[in-house]
Scaffold this motif. Sequence first.
Motif, PDB file in Angstrom:
ATOM      1  N   LYS A   1       0.739  -1.305   0.126  1.00 54.90           N
ATOM      2  CA  LYS A   1      -0.074   0.008   0.044  1.00 54.90           C
ATOM      3  C   LYS A   1       1.011   1.196  -0.105  1.00 54.90           C
ATOM      4  O   LYS A   1       2.102   1.216   0.234  1.00 54.90           O
ATOM      5  N   LYS A   2       0.288   2.315  -0.455  1.00 50.17           N
ATOM      6  CA  LYS A   2       0.980   3.764  -0.398  1.00 50.17           C
ATOM      7  C   LYS A   2       1.342   3.942   1.051  1.00 50.17           C
ATOM      8  O   LYS A   2       0.617   3.815   2.293  1.00 50.17           O
ATOM      9  N   TYR A   3       2.719   4.463   1.153  1.00 49.36           N
ATOM     10  CA  TYR A   3       3.188   4.417   2.557  1.00 49.36           C
ATOM     11  C   TYR A   3       3.997   5.626   2.557  1.00 49.36           C
ATOM     12  O   TYR A   3       4.194   6.311   1.770  1.00 49.36           O
ATOM     13  N   ARG A   4       4.457   5.951   4.043  1.00 50.13           N
ATOM     14  CA  ARG A   4       5.320   7.313   4.136  1.00 50.13           C
ATOM     15  C   ARG A   4       6.747   6.831   4.512  1.00 50.13           C
ATOM     16  O   ARG A   4       7.705   7.484   4.226  1.00 50.13           O
ATOM     17  N   PHE A   5       6.724   6.183   5.487  1.00 48.88           N
ATOM     18  CA  PHE A   5       8.210   5.948   6.248  1.00 48.88           C
ATOM     19  C   PHE A   5       8.984   4.529   5.961  1.00 48.88           C
ATOM     20  O   PHE A   5       8.103   3.370   6.061  1.00 48.88           O
ATOM     21  N   PHE A   6      10.120   4.600   6.024  1.00 44.92           N
ATOM     22  CA  PHE A   6      10.850   3.420   6.072  1.00 44.92           C
ATOM     23  C   PHE A   6      12.173   3.417   6.784  1.00 44.92           C
ATOM     24  O   PHE A   6      12.446   4.541   7.376  1.00 44.92           O
TER      25      PHE A   6
ATOM     26  N   THR B   1      -2.907   4.369  15.279  1.00 45.52           N
ATOM     27  CA  THR B   1      -3.747   5.311  14.013  1.00 45.52           C
ATOM     28  C   THR B   1      -2.809   5.905  12.976  1.00 45.52           C
ATOM     29  O   THR B   1      -2.829   5.955  12.015  1.00 45.52           O
ATOM     30  N   ALA B   2      -1.471   6.047  13.683  1.00 45.37           N
ATOM     31  CA  ALA B   2      -0.410   6.901  12.851  1.00 45.37           C
ATOM     32  C   ALA B   2       0.449   5.670  12.125  1.00 45.37           C
ATOM     33  O   ALA B   2       0.728   4.553  12.919  1.00 45.37           O
ATOM     34  N   GLU B   3       0.894   5.806  11.033  1.00 42.78           N
ATOM     35  CA  GLU B   3       1.595   4.697  10.419  1.00 42.78           C
ATOM     36  C   GLU B   3       2.913   4.337  11.451  1.00 42.78           C
ATOM     37  O   GLU B   3       3.562   3.500  11.197  1.00 42.78           O
ATOM     38  N   ASP B   4       3.611   5.568  12.014  1.00 43.88           N
ATOM     39  CA  ASP B   4       4.748   5.318  12.647  1.00 43.88           C
ATOM     40  C   ASP B   4       4.924   5.317  14.201  1.00 43.88           C
ATOM     41  O   ASP B   4       5.578   5.650  14.717  1.00 43.88           O
ATOM     42  N   SER B   5       3.592   4.943  14.521  1.00 40.77           N
ATOM     43  CA  SER B   5       3.018   4.839  15.979  1.00 40.77           C
ATOM     44  C   SER B   5       3.708   3.413  16.470  1.00 40.77           C
ATOM     45  O   SER B   5       3.089   2.209  16.115  1.00 40.77           O
ATOM     46  N   GLY B   6       4.909   3.495  17.245  1.00 44.16           N
ATOM     47  CA  GLY B   6       5.341   2.080  17.330  1.00 44.16           C
ATOM     48  C   GLY B   6       6.757   2.046  17.960  1.00 44.16           C
ATOM     49  O   GLY B   6       7.284   3.431  18.238  1.00 44.16           O
ATOM     50  N   VAL B   7       7.588   1.197  17.900  1.00 48.28           N
ATOM     51  CA  VAL B   7       8.823   1.003  18.323  1.00 48.28           C
ATOM     52  C   VAL B   7       9.872   0.293  17.194  1.00 48.28           C
ATOM     53  O   VAL B   7       9.488  -0.203  16.245  1.00 48.28           O
TER      54      VAL B   7
ATOM     55  N   LEU C   1      18.214  -2.344  21.499  1.00 48.28           N
ATOM     56  CA  LEU C   1      17.927  -1.007  21.364  1.00 48.28           C
ATOM     57  C   LEU C   1      16.417  -0.988  21.042  1.00 48.28           C
ATOM     58  O   LEU C   1      15.962  -1.832  20.330  1.00 48.28           O
ATOM     59  N   ILE C   2      15.632  -0.096  21.840  1.00 49.14           N
ATOM     60  CA  ILE C   2      14.326   0.284  21.744  1.00 49.14           C
ATOM     61  C   ILE C   2      14.052   1.658  21.359  1.00 49.14           C
ATOM     62  O   ILE C   2      14.501   2.666  22.283  1.00 49.14           O
ATOM     63  N   LEU C   3      13.889   2.163  20.286  1.00 49.55           N
ATOM     64  CA  LEU C   3      13.516   3.494  19.713  1.00 49.55           C
ATOM     65  C   LEU C   3      11.921   3.755  19.641  1.00 49.55           C
ATOM     66  O   LEU C   3      11.524   2.715  19.234  1.00 49.55           O
ATOM     67  N   ASP C   4      11.555   4.895  19.944  1.00 49.01           N
ATOM     68  CA  ASP C   4      10.503   5.436  19.434  1.00 49.01           C
ATOM     69  C   ASP C   4      10.458   5.522  18.048  1.00 49.01           C
ATOM     70  O   ASP C   4      11.346   6.502  17.465  1.00 49.01           O
ATOM     71  N   ALA C   5       9.542   5.062  17.181  1.00 50.11           N
ATOM     72  CA  ALA C   5       9.663   4.890  15.940  1.00 50.11           C
ATOM     73  C   ALA C   5       9.216   6.434  15.317  1.00 50.11           C
ATOM     74  O   ALA C   5       9.555   6.607  14.144  1.00 50.11           O
ATOM     75  N   GLU C   6       8.641   7.107  15.942  1.00 51.24           N
ATOM     76  CA  GLU C   6       8.013   8.180  15.517  1.00 51.24           C
ATOM     77  C   GLU C   6       9.246   9.573  15.618  1.00 51.24           C
ATOM     78  O   GLU C   6       9.401  10.176  14.689  1.00 51.24           O
ATOM     79  N   THR C   7       9.850   9.694  16.869  1.00 51.85           N
ATOM     80  CA  THR C   7      10.609  10.663  17.145  1.00 51.85           C
ATOM     81  C   THR C   7      12.135  10.198  17.004  1.00 51.85           C
ATOM     82  O   THR C   7      12.977  10.787  16.893  1.00 51.85           O
TER      83      THR C   7
END
Length: 556
Positions: free
Chosen positions: A453-458, A503-509, A526-532
């Motif tokens: 599907k159309k997406y924004r982040f990788f 709800t957000a595409e990059d809401s995760g770790v 390592l655990i990163l906040d995927a959004e920030t």
Amino acid sequence: CCSFSVVLKDFLTSPQQEPITFSNRKGLQCILPLIKSVEETPQPIQTKVKGHIPKWLKGSLLRNGPGKFEFGEEKFNHWFDGMALLHQFQLENGTVTYKSKFLQSDSYVTNSQHNRIVVSEFGTLAVPDPCKSIFGRFISWFEMPPQGSWSTDNSSVNYVVYKGDYYVSSETSYMHKVDPETLETKEKVDWSKFIAVNGATAHPHYEPDGTAYNMGNSYGKHGSSYNIIRIPPQKSNCSDMLQGAKVVCSIAPAEKMKPSYYHSFGMSENYVIFIEQPIKLNLPRIITSKFLGKPIADGINWEPQYKTRFHVVNKHTGELLPGQFYSKPFATFHQINTFEDQGCVVLDLCCQDDGGSLHNYQLQNLRKAGEGLDQIYNSTARAFPRRFVLPLNVDSSVPIGQNLNPLSYTSASAVKEADGTVWCMHENLHSEDLKEFGGLEFPQINYSRCNGKKYRFFYGCGFGHLVGDSLIKIDTETKQMKIWQEDGFYPSEPVFVPVPKATAEDSGVILSVVVTPLQNKNTFLLILDAETFRELGRAEVPIQLPYGFHGIFVPR
């Protein structure tokens, strides 16, 4: 949105990080500790958690990669030859345990029993038994191997899922079913017993219902073919494994005896995209490699006199679309994502302009330090994320020279040529700043939400070294980057885990196993906040781990 310079400045001044410098780097550090043999850790050990691990993050990060590089006095020649070591990081209520076990493949067991390399691998040819007579050793070079034993079963690349079962896989005919909880090796599975292929990739794609698609070659006296495979989602009984797998479509190579090597492929909602690239398998040379005293790797070559071609197949009907799509020679190992829009397939890949880098990962090269390693690094082509657009309907009425890309958000072009083919030029999915980080590999997305599907982040690893030395998030719309990096540490493939009901595409770790050659430092998860892209926490492991390849997260 912040500009790259603001994001990087903010990152560099964070109290958790040391400043990053590139201009004053004098020779690359020896990465030998990252590719040294280690002992397995079959009993779970507790890690030391620093920072915060979200309580909702429950499950296991399973990783695969080489962990043993010699038997007795004999050493493997290539990084890819190391014996598969299976890793598990189990996360529960903010705590993390670690364990690992060697895959009990026939290759591992046989080599262990003889305390020498008995089974040939990608870059290592097993020599005849030194205890045989001179005549016996000479004859053994010409012996035909037993039926089905042409390839190693050292499944050291990835974890894959078929019909709800977990397997570890490479690219040969063999996989191994494993228990994701105990890491015990269960059954050896031969693709050729279920379907007419001589192996499959370690990067299948999955539908939401569990239906899996993969690709595998078949070889015969009349040449070879590329085959798209479909594996149904459910088992009819408890032991049918790959029963029901079928070839959806077979594609003839441009040269029958020189098919292309491939490591992955693209899949959108309705199409499978196969990239036929100029990394060629010289079948006559591979077949005779043992007689010539050469490893299989010597039969794989970069041949840029060939163009790269895209094959588009309707995955529901098996129809190969008639359009012929070509691009300049490039090599690709990992696709990022593929989706459909306005009558086109949009294909995002990590691309190299030189496909000869496989041979740079000889272990004798990676054991070098300083200027020696610098020379290898400088000769290795970097992979950069690129976007291609393939128009699905190309008819004779389309004028020659017309750009068939109707998508306003990408500058990639698809121009009809005089011979009816379509010449594809890519768009870079990155800013110039990515070059400072050595390009990007091991790309990952929010797969369950965005694949096809159309997406924004990788997300991916920056390869400022011969292995990943940074983690990078790229916004495909703005091409801005966010970076995680720590001097002396080497993060592995980033695995995205979504927040439940996000709800957000990059809401995760992002989960990444970070290893180091430094004796006074610990490997850690390592655990990163995927959004920030801010670090939430890390779980330190009190033992050294080797650099691995791929893995998956299994939620609990």
